[in-house]
Design a protein around this motif. Structure first.
Motif, PDB file in Angstrom:
ATOM      1  N   MET A   1       0.845  -1.193   0.000  1.00  0.00           N
ATOM      2  CA  MET A   1       0.000   0.000   0.000  1.00  0.00           C
ATOM      3  C   MET A   1       0.883   1.246   0.000  1.00  0.00           C
ATOM      4  O   MET A   1       2.027   1.211   0.454  1.00  0.00           O
ATOM      5  N   THR A   2       0.340   2.347  -0.502  1.00  0.00           N
ATOM      6  CA  THR A   2       1.131   3.559  -0.694  1.00  0.00           C
ATOM      7  C   THR A   2       0.471   4.752  -0.021  1.00  0.00           C
ATOM      8  O   THR A   2      -0.750   4.908  -0.084  1.00  0.00           O
ATOM      9  N   ILE A   3       1.278   5.590   0.612  1.00  0.00           N
ATOM     10  CA  ILE A   3       0.817   6.862   1.169  1.00  0.00           C
ATOM     11  C   ILE A   3       1.462   7.967   0.349  1.00  0.00           C
ATOM     12  O   ILE A   3       2.675   7.976   0.152  1.00  0.00           O
ATOM     13  N   ARG A   4       0.638   8.894  -0.128  1.00  0.00           N
ATOM     14  CA  ARG A   4       1.165  10.037  -0.884  1.00  0.00           C
ATOM     15  C   ARG A   4       0.693  11.331  -0.229  1.00  0.00           C
ATOM     16  O   ARG A   4      -0.480  11.478   0.087  1.00  0.00           O
ATOM     17  N   THR A   5       1.623  12.253  -0.058  1.00  0.00           N
ATOM     18  CA  THR A   5       1.271  13.585   0.428  1.00  0.00           C
ATOM     19  C   THR A   5       1.553  14.588  -0.679  1.00  0.00           C
ATOM     20  O   THR A   5       2.501  14.421  -1.455  1.00  0.00           O
ATOM     21  N   GLY A   6       0.714  15.624  -0.769  1.00  0.00           N
ATOM     22  CA  GLY A   6       0.899  16.582  -1.850  1.00  0.00           C
ATOM     23  C   GLY A   6       0.195  17.896  -1.602  1.00  0.00           C
ATOM     24  O   GLY A   6      -0.223  18.206  -0.476  1.00  0.00           O
ATOM     25  N   ILE A   7       0.050  18.654  -2.675  1.00  0.00           N
ATOM     26  CA  ILE A   7      -0.479  20.007  -2.625  1.00  0.00           C
ATOM     27  C   ILE A   7      -1.558  20.169  -3.697  1.00  0.00           C
ATOM     28  O   ILE A   7      -1.762  19.290  -4.526  1.00  0.00           O
ATOM     29  N   GLY A   8      -2.235  21.310  -3.678  1.00  0.00           N
ATOM     30  CA  GLY A   8      -3.230  21.627  -4.692  1.00  0.00           C
ATOM     31  C   GLY A   8      -2.630  22.568  -5.721  1.00  0.00           C
ATOM     32  O   GLY A   8      -2.270  23.705  -5.410  1.00  0.00           O
ATOM     33  N   ALA A  35       9.281  16.266  -8.015  1.00  0.00           N
ATOM     34  CA  ALA A  35      10.486  15.653  -7.463  1.00  0.00           C
ATOM     35  C   ALA A  35      10.509  15.707  -5.938  1.00  0.00           C
ATOM     36  O   ALA A  35      11.276  14.970  -5.305  1.00  0.00           O
ATOM     37  N   HIS A  36       9.677  16.567  -5.345  1.00  0.00           N
ATOM     38  CA  HIS A  36       9.688  16.752  -3.896  1.00  0.00           C
ATOM     39  C   HIS A  36       8.424  16.258  -3.211  1.00  0.00           C
ATOM     40  O   HIS A  36       8.371  16.204  -1.970  1.00  0.00           O
ATOM     41  N   LYS A 196       6.246  27.608  10.254  1.00  0.00           N
ATOM     42  CA  LYS A 196       7.074  27.358   9.071  1.00  0.00           C
ATOM     43  C   LYS A 196       6.619  26.120   8.317  1.00  0.00           C
ATOM     44  O   LYS A 196       6.672  26.080   7.084  1.00  0.00           O
ATOM     45  N   ARG A 197       6.157  25.118   9.048  1.00  0.00           N
ATOM     46  CA  ARG A 197       5.708  23.881   8.417  1.00  0.00           C
ATOM     47  C   ARG A 197       4.185  23.794   8.325  1.00  0.00           C
ATOM     48  O   ARG A 197       3.635  22.745   8.018  1.00  0.00           O
ATOM     49  N   ALA A 236       4.295  21.710   4.595  1.00  0.00           N
ATOM     50  CA  ALA A 236       3.445  20.817   5.382  1.00  0.00           C
ATOM     51  C   ALA A 236       3.419  19.422   4.777  1.00  0.00           C
ATOM     52  O   ALA A 236       3.542  18.410   5.482  1.00  0.00           O
ATOM     53  N   ALA A 237       3.274  19.343   3.461  1.00  0.00           N
ATOM     54  CA  ALA A 237       3.207  18.045   2.792  1.00  0.00           C
ATOM     55  C   ALA A 237       4.530  17.289   2.929  1.00  0.00           C
ATOM     56  O   ALA A 237       4.535  16.072   3.162  1.00  0.00           O
ATOM     57  N   MET A 238       5.641  17.987   2.783  1.00  0.00           N
ATOM     58  CA  MET A 238       6.937  17.322   2.898  1.00  0.00           C
ATOM     59  C   MET A 238       7.228  16.902   4.338  1.00  0.00           C
ATOM     60  O   MET A 238       7.832  15.849   4.580  1.00  0.00           O
ATOM     61  N   THR A 239       6.780  17.710   5.308  1.00  0.00           N
ATOM     62  CA  THR A 239       6.959  17.346   6.715  1.00  0.00           C
ATOM     63  C   THR A 239       6.139  16.110   7.046  1.00  0.00           C
ATOM     64  O   THR A 239       6.607  15.198   7.749  1.00  0.00           O
TER      65      THR A 239
END
Length: 247
Positions: A1-8, A35-36, A196-197, A236-239
Motif C-alpha cells: 500500500m502507498t501513502i502520498r502527500t501533496g499540494i493543490g 520531485a519533492h 514554518k511547516r 506541510a506536505a513534505m513534513t
C-alpha cells in the motif's frame, strides 16, 4: 500500500523563494514539485476542460510513482440536480485524462457546502461515475460539506458504489471520516502561516498516524495540504511525508 502527500496545483507566485528556487523557470515548476512531493491535486480541471496533449505533457513532466488527482468539473457538481449530470461527467472523463496513464490518481467531486444530502440523488450520481476510461481504472472521491451528509445512509451509498468520502480538516467544516473503499483521501486546510511547516508537531503526528493506520489496514492513503495558509502547503506536505517515513 502507498501513502502520498501533496499540494493543490503547482503555480503559486508566493511559493517562489519559499518552495521554488527564485531562479527556477516557471515551465519547470511542475517537474520540481513532482520531485519533492508524491502527488498534486489539479485545480485546473475543475474550472475547464483540458486537452489530451496537456495531460500527456503533465505525464511526461513527472517521475514514475508520482500521481495527479483531478478535481471534477464544476459543470457537474454545481448542477441543481446531480442526476442530470451524465453528459457532463462523460465529457469530463473523455477529455483525455487517460493520457496520464499510471500517473492518474483519484477524481475528486467537490460538492457545495450548501447542497443538502438526498439519498435518491446521490445514488443516481454515483451510478453516473465510470469505473474506467479507455481501459484505465478510475477511482472516485466525493467531498460533502453540508452537515446532513454525516449519516450512515450516505456512507452506505458511497460504500456500495466504491466511492471514497474525503476527510476534510477545515474550521467550521463537517468531518466525515469513514471507510467506504480501498483507499482514503484527506484534504487538510487548517495550515497556519505563522508556522514554518504549516501545522504544529502534534497535528503532523496525528495525520501521520491516520495515514499509517490506513496503510496497515491495506488501504492507500492520499493527503493534500491545500487552501488555508497556502504558502505553507509544500512544507506541510513534505513534513508529513518525513514523519510517515519515520513511522
Amino acid at each position: 500500500m502507498t501513502i502520498r502527500t501533496g499540494i493543490g496545483g503547482w503555480t503559486f507566485p508566493e511559493w517562489r523563494g519559499v518552495f521554488y528556487p527564485p531562479d527556477l523557470r516557471q515551465k519547470d515548476e511542475l517537474a520540481y514539485a513532482a520531485a519533492h512531493l508524491g502527488a498534486i491535486e489539479v485545480n485546473a480541471t475543475f474550472r475547464r476542460l483540458q486537452t489530451p496533449a496537456t495531460f500527456a505533457r503533465w505525464r511526461d513532466a513527472v517521475p514514475e510513482g508520482f500521481r495527479f488527482a483531478l478535481k471534477g468539473s464544476r459543470y457537474v457538481v454545481t448542477r441543481p440536480r446531480l442526476a442530470d449530470a451524465g453528459e457532463a461527467v462523460a465529457r469530463f472523463c473523455g477529455q483525455g485524462i487517460a493520457e496520464l496513464g499510471d500517473r492518474l490518481g483519484p477524481v475528486l467531486w467537490q460538492l457545495s457546502s450548501h447542497r443538502v444530502f438526498d439519498a435518491v440523488e446521490m445514488a443516481a450520481f454515483f451510478a453516473l461515475l465510470p469505473r474506467a476510461i479507455d481501459g484505465l481504472p478510475l477511482q472516485h472521491v466525493i467531498e460533502a460539506g453540508h452537515p446532513s451528509f454525516a449519516c450512515e445512509d450516505f456512507a452506505s451509498l458511497a460504500r456500495e458504489a466504491g466511492v471514497a468520502i474525503a476527510v476534510v480538516d477545515a474550521a467550521g467544516s463537517e468531518t466525515i471520516d469513514v471507510v467506504t473503499t480501498d483507499f482514503a483521501y484527506a484534504r487538510l486546510k487548517n495550515a497556519s502561516e505563522r508556522l514554518k511547516r504549516g501545522y504544529p508537531p502534534a497535528a503532523i503526528e496525528e495525520w501521520a498516524r491516520w495515514a499509517l493506520a490506513h496503510e496497515a489496514a491495506g488501504r492507500d492513503a492520499w493527503m493534500f495540504c491545500i487552501n488555508g495558509a497556502k504558502v505553507r502547503a509544500p512544507a506541510a506536505a513534505m513534513t508529513l511525508a518525513r514523519k510517515i517515513r519515520a513511522g
